[in-house]
Write a protein that holds these residues in place. Structure first.
Motif, PDB file in Angstrom:
ATOM      1  N   MET A  87       0.833  -1.209   0.000  1.00 47.32           N
ATOM      2  CA  MET A  87       0.000   0.000   0.000  1.00 47.32           C
ATOM      3  C   MET A  87       0.865   1.256   0.000  1.00 47.32           C
ATOM      4  SD  MET A  87      -3.306  -0.719  -0.035  1.00 47.32           S
ATOM      5  CE  MET A  87      -4.245   0.517   0.850  1.00 47.32           C
ATOM      6  N   ALA A  88       1.975   1.228   0.739  1.00 50.03           N
ATOM      7  CA  ALA A  88       2.883   2.377   0.764  1.00 50.03           C
ATOM      8  C   ALA A  88       3.453   2.641  -0.624  1.00 50.03           C
ATOM      9  CB  ALA A  88       4.008   2.133   1.774  1.00 50.03           C
ATOM     10  N   GLY A  89       3.914   1.580  -1.289  1.00 48.28           N
ATOM     11  CA  GLY A  89       4.434   1.754  -2.644  1.00 48.28           C
ATOM     12  C   GLY A  89       3.364   2.211  -3.606  1.00 48.28           C
ATOM     13  N   LEU A  90       2.158   1.702  -3.425  1.00 51.40           N
ATOM     14  CA  LEU A  90       1.052   2.070  -4.309  1.00 51.40           C
ATOM     15  C   LEU A  90       0.735   3.562  -4.213  1.00 51.40           C
ATOM     16  CD1 LEU A  90      -0.820   0.473  -6.236  1.00 51.40           C
ATOM     17  CD2 LEU A  90      -2.485   0.372  -4.377  1.00 51.40           C
ATOM     18  N   SER A  91       0.904   4.135  -3.034  1.00 45.65           N
ATOM     19  CA  SER A  91       0.586   5.556  -2.857  1.00 45.65           C
ATOM     20  C   SER A  91       1.537   6.455  -3.634  1.00 45.65           C
ATOM     21  CB  SER A  91       0.629   5.911  -1.369  1.00 45.65           C
ATOM     22  OG  SER A  91       1.949   5.821  -0.865  1.00 45.65           O
ATOM     23  N   GLN A 176      -6.373   3.428  -7.222  1.00 45.88           N
ATOM     24  CA  GLN A 176      -6.967   4.540  -6.480  1.00 45.88           C
ATOM     25  C   GLN A 176      -8.050   4.052  -5.527  1.00 45.88           C
ATOM     26  OE1 GLN A 176      -5.826   7.685  -6.484  1.00 45.88           O
ATOM     27  NE2 GLN A 176      -4.201   6.878  -7.801  1.00 45.88           N
ATOM     28  N   GLU A 177      -8.796   3.055  -5.961  1.00 47.58           N
ATOM     29  CA  GLU A 177      -9.837   2.486  -5.095  1.00 47.58           C
ATOM     30  C   GLU A 177      -9.203   1.781  -3.895  1.00 47.58           C
ATOM     31  OE1 GLU A 177     -13.422   1.599  -3.498  1.00 47.58           O
ATOM     32  OE2 GLU A 177     -13.033   2.922  -5.203  1.00 47.58           O
ATOM     33  N   LEU A 178      -8.104   1.077  -4.117  1.00 44.09           N
ATOM     34  CA  LEU A 178      -7.419   0.409  -3.012  1.00 44.09           C
ATOM     35  C   LEU A 178      -6.909   1.428  -1.996  1.00 44.09           C
ATOM     36  CD1 LEU A 178      -7.623  -2.069  -4.885  1.00 44.09           C
ATOM     37  CD2 LEU A 178      -5.238  -2.562  -4.374  1.00 44.09           C
ATOM     38  N   LEU A 179      -6.431   2.568  -2.480  1.00 46.87           N
ATOM     39  CA  LEU A 179      -5.868   3.582  -1.590  1.00 46.87           C
ATOM     40  C   LEU A 179      -6.927   4.293  -0.755  1.00 46.87           C
ATOM     41  CD1 LEU A 179      -3.166   5.148  -3.929  1.00 46.87           C
ATOM     42  CD2 LEU A 179      -2.776   3.751  -1.893  1.00 46.87           C
ATOM     43  N   ARG A 180      -8.191   4.105  -1.100  1.00 51.22           N
ATOM     44  CA  ARG A 180      -9.260   4.680  -0.283  1.00 51.22           C
ATOM     45  C   ARG A 180      -9.375   3.979   1.064  1.00 51.22           C
ATOM     46  NH1 ARG A 180     -14.736   4.446  -3.217  1.00 51.22           N
ATOM     47  NH2 ARG A 180     -15.343   5.296  -1.193  1.00 51.22           N
ATOM     48  N   TYR A 181      -8.813   2.769   1.146  1.00 50.17           N
ATOM     49  CA  TYR A 181      -8.845   2.020   2.404  1.00 50.17           C
ATOM     50  C   TYR A 181      -7.792   2.604   3.339  1.00 50.17           C
ATOM     51  CZ  TYR A 181      -8.781  -1.966   5.615  1.00 50.17           C
ATOM     52  OH  TYR A 181      -8.847  -2.764   6.717  1.00 50.17           O
ATOM     53  N   LYS A 182      -8.208   3.180   4.449  1.00 45.27           N
ATOM     54  CA  LYS A 182      -7.299   3.873   5.368  1.00 45.27           C
ATOM     55  C   LYS A 182      -7.093   3.142   6.687  1.00 45.27           C
ATOM     56  CE  LYS A 182      -6.884   7.299   2.503  1.00 45.27           C
ATOM     57  NZ  LYS A 182      -5.627   7.472   1.746  1.00 45.27           N
ATOM     58  N   CYS A 317      13.908   8.110  -1.337  1.00 46.46           N
ATOM     59  CA  CYS A 317      15.038   8.387  -2.229  1.00 46.46           C
ATOM     60  C   CYS A 317      14.519   8.471  -3.657  1.00 46.46           C
ATOM     61  CB  CYS A 317      16.072   7.269  -2.099  1.00 46.46           C
ATOM     62  SG  CYS A 317      17.539   7.481  -3.140  1.00 46.46           S
ATOM     63  N   ASN A 318      14.929   9.488  -4.377  1.00 49.12           N
ATOM     64  CA  ASN A 318      14.454   9.775  -5.745  1.00 49.12           C
ATOM     65  C   ASN A 318      12.985  10.123  -5.792  1.00 49.12           C
ATOM     66  OD1 ASN A 318      16.970   9.402  -6.867  1.00 49.12           O
ATOM     67  ND2 ASN A 318      16.561   7.373  -7.682  1.00 49.12           N
ATOM     68  N   LEU A 319      12.456  10.599  -4.665  1.00 52.26           N
ATOM     69  CA  LEU A 319      11.088  11.097  -4.602  1.00 52.26           C
ATOM     70  C   LEU A 319      11.117  12.476  -3.973  1.00 52.26           C
ATOM     71  CD1 LEU A 319       9.340   7.842  -3.363  1.00 52.26           C
ATOM     72  CD2 LEU A 319       8.794   9.033  -5.487  1.00 52.26           C
ATOM     73  N   ASP A 320      10.179  13.338  -4.368  1.00 56.77           N
ATOM     74  CA  ASP A 320      10.205  14.708  -3.916  1.00 56.77           C
ATOM     75  C   ASP A 320       9.971  14.826  -2.418  1.00 56.77           C
ATOM     76  OD1 ASP A 320      10.660  15.540  -6.482  1.00 56.77           O
ATOM     77  OD2 ASP A 320       8.541  15.811  -6.955  1.00 56.77           O
ATOM     78  N   ARG A 321       8.989  14.089  -1.918  1.00 57.68           N
ATOM     79  CA  ARG A 321       8.662  14.197  -0.487  1.00 57.68           C
ATOM     80  C   ARG A 321       7.970  12.924  -0.047  1.00 57.68           C
ATOM     81  NH1 ARG A 321       3.251  15.119  -0.050  1.00 57.68           N
ATOM     82  NH2 ARG A 321       2.179  15.820  -1.929  1.00 57.68           N
ATOM     83  N   PRO A 322       8.079  12.578   1.215  1.00 57.68           N
ATOM     84  CA  PRO A 322       7.383  11.389   1.700  1.00 57.68           C
ATOM     85  C   PRO A 322       5.879  11.581   1.753  1.00 57.68           C
ATOM     86  CG  PRO A 322       8.431  12.527   3.503  1.00 57.68           C
ATOM     87  CD  PRO A 322       8.872  13.227   2.245  1.00 57.68           C
ATOM     88  N   THR A 323       5.153  10.506   1.547  1.00 59.17           N
ATOM     89  CA  THR A 323       3.711  10.547   1.665  1.00 59.17           C
ATOM     90  C   THR A 323       3.321  10.720   3.133  1.00 59.17           C
ATOM     91  OG1 THR A 323       3.433   9.140  -0.243  1.00 59.17           O
ATOM     92  CG2 THR A 323       1.571   9.255   1.255  1.00 59.17           C
ATOM     93  N   PRO A 324       2.313  11.560   3.436  1.00 59.25           N
ATOM     94  CA  PRO A 324       1.883  11.679   4.836  1.00 59.25           C
ATOM     95  C   PRO A 324       1.436  10.323   5.360  1.00 59.25           C
ATOM     96  CG  PRO A 324       0.909  13.399   3.457  1.00 59.25           C
ATOM     97  CD  PRO A 324       1.574  12.433   2.528  1.00 59.25           C
ATOM     98  N   PRO A 325       1.620  10.066   6.656  1.00 59.40           N
ATOM     99  CA  PRO A 325       1.182   8.786   7.232  1.00 59.40           C
ATOM    100  C   PRO A 325      -0.283   8.527   6.952  1.00 59.40           C
ATOM    101  CG  PRO A 325       2.475  10.035   8.813  1.00 59.40           C
ATOM    102  CD  PRO A 325       2.225  10.952   7.654  1.00 59.40           C
ATOM    103  N   GLN A 326      -0.614   7.281   6.611  1.00 52.93           N
ATOM    104  CA  GLN A 326      -1.978   6.910   6.301  1.00 52.93           C
ATOM    105  C   GLN A 326      -2.738   6.566   7.573  1.00 52.93           C
ATOM    106  OE1 GLN A 326      -3.167   7.039   3.011  1.00 52.93           O
ATOM    107  NE2 GLN A 326      -1.221   8.092   2.795  1.00 52.93           N
TER     108      GLN A 326
END
Length: 326
Positions: A87-91, A176-182, A317-326
């Motif tokens: 899920m983290a990679g998917l985000s 996107q539907e999978l990422l709706r699961y929090k 690494c090689n990403l602009d910023r970390p995703t906020p915690p889910q």
């Protein structure tokens, strides 16, 4: 996210959860790189998620990313489990198609185009399908896979002809539907099954892992089964209710039978301590099992109300910023 038409430059995101893979992950990355070189018109990215691996996997990934900008590295603060890492990679995935694969080389990347073909013909999700008898895993893991398959058919309404594996391709709108699961304890296959029924299976042969053995212990497999069936189905509760009703009916019938027999044949009914204890232990055991099932559901409700995160990102690494915690 707008879907591209067939034939256009298709951006593909590969998501690889990483744990104890310092000796294998570079081989997997190189294999993906070589496979994508066959179709240079298709752009791609690889997102690796270090699930707090205790070996040197993170250093290996960071070193590889320094000279390969297509590799994105996400480092989790602690071990959250394979599905949370997925899920983290998917985000972070930006591709029109997303491909999940393992870090040990067991997923047949050489058959990538066969896996993606159903997506070009109307399917939303495509699974690699291995025959149980051809699985390159231990007897214990194969038995666990068979049990998992049977339970998913019963509790999650999985089609019987569908085999779930870790080599998966799906379209962006499903992602996107999978990422709706929090909620905590995500289960990718359960999320997919509740999102679409346009799922294809692609027969292919399983491979031996490059090195090492599976990191799934008996405890982890049991925890995964528990996540799957308590998070996405109330059938275990219904099963517990049915068992309780049947036990009550059986007890009532046995009691009625004993009363009638006592009245008709008083001398044939003798005291039986062993049989009485057996019945008490059986009924008591069933009650404890049912309470345990109810406790699992209540515990998950409690954890969800506490807003426990699916994952926590320490660094990227090689990403602009970390995703906020889910």
């Amino acid at each position: 996210m707008k879907m591209k038409e067939k034939g256009e430059n298709m951006n593909i995101s590969f998501v690889i959860p990483c744990y104890r893979c310092e000796d294998t992950v570079v081989h997997v990355l190189e294999e993906v790189k070589e496979k994508m070189a066959e179709k240079p018109d298709r752009s791609y990215e690889i997102i690796t998620v270090n699930d707090c691996s205790p070996d040197g996997a993170l250093a290996v990934l960071q070193q590889y990313a320094a000279s390969h900008p297509f590799l994105k590295v996400v480092d989790l603060a602690k071990n959250f489990g394979q599905h949370a890492a997925m899920m983290a990679g998917l985000s972070y995935a930006s591709g029109e198609w997303i491909v999940f694969l393992d870090d040990d080389g067991q997923c047949p990347v050489d058959q990538l185009w066969q896996l993606l073909e159903p997506l070009e013909h109307g399917s939303d999700v495509s699974y690699a399908q291995y025959r149980f008898e051809d699985r390159k895993e231990s007897f214990f893991r194969v038995l666990g896979s068979k049990l998992n398959d049977a339970m998913m058919c019963s509790f999650l309404d999985k089609p019987k002809d569908l085999r779930v594996t870790n080599f998966i391709a799906l379209k962006a709108f499903i992602a996107q539907e999978l990422l709706r699961y929090k909620n905590p304890y995500p289960y990718i296959d359960g999320l997919i099954l509740r999102s679409t029924r346009k799922i294809s299976s692609v027969p292919m042969e399983d491979r031996e892992r490059f090195s090492g053995t599976s990191t799934y212990t008996l405890g982890k497999l049991i925890a995964l089964f528990s996540n799957a069936f308590t998070a996405f189905s109330i059938k275990p509760l219904r099963f517990a209710t049915c068992i309780g009703v049947l036990s009550s009916v059986a007890g009532f019938a046995m009691g009625l039978f004993m009363i009638i027999r006592k009245l008709l044949h008083p001398l044939q009914i003798l005291a039986g301590y062993s049989s009485l204890m057996a019945v008490i232990l059986f009924i008591g055991g069933m009650i404890m099992v049912m309470l345990g099932i109810c406790g699992e559901y209540i515990g998950r409700i409690y954890i969800s109300l506490n807003s426990s995160p699916q994952y926590v990102v320490r660094d990227t690494c090689n990403l602009d910023r970390p995703t906020p915690p889910q």
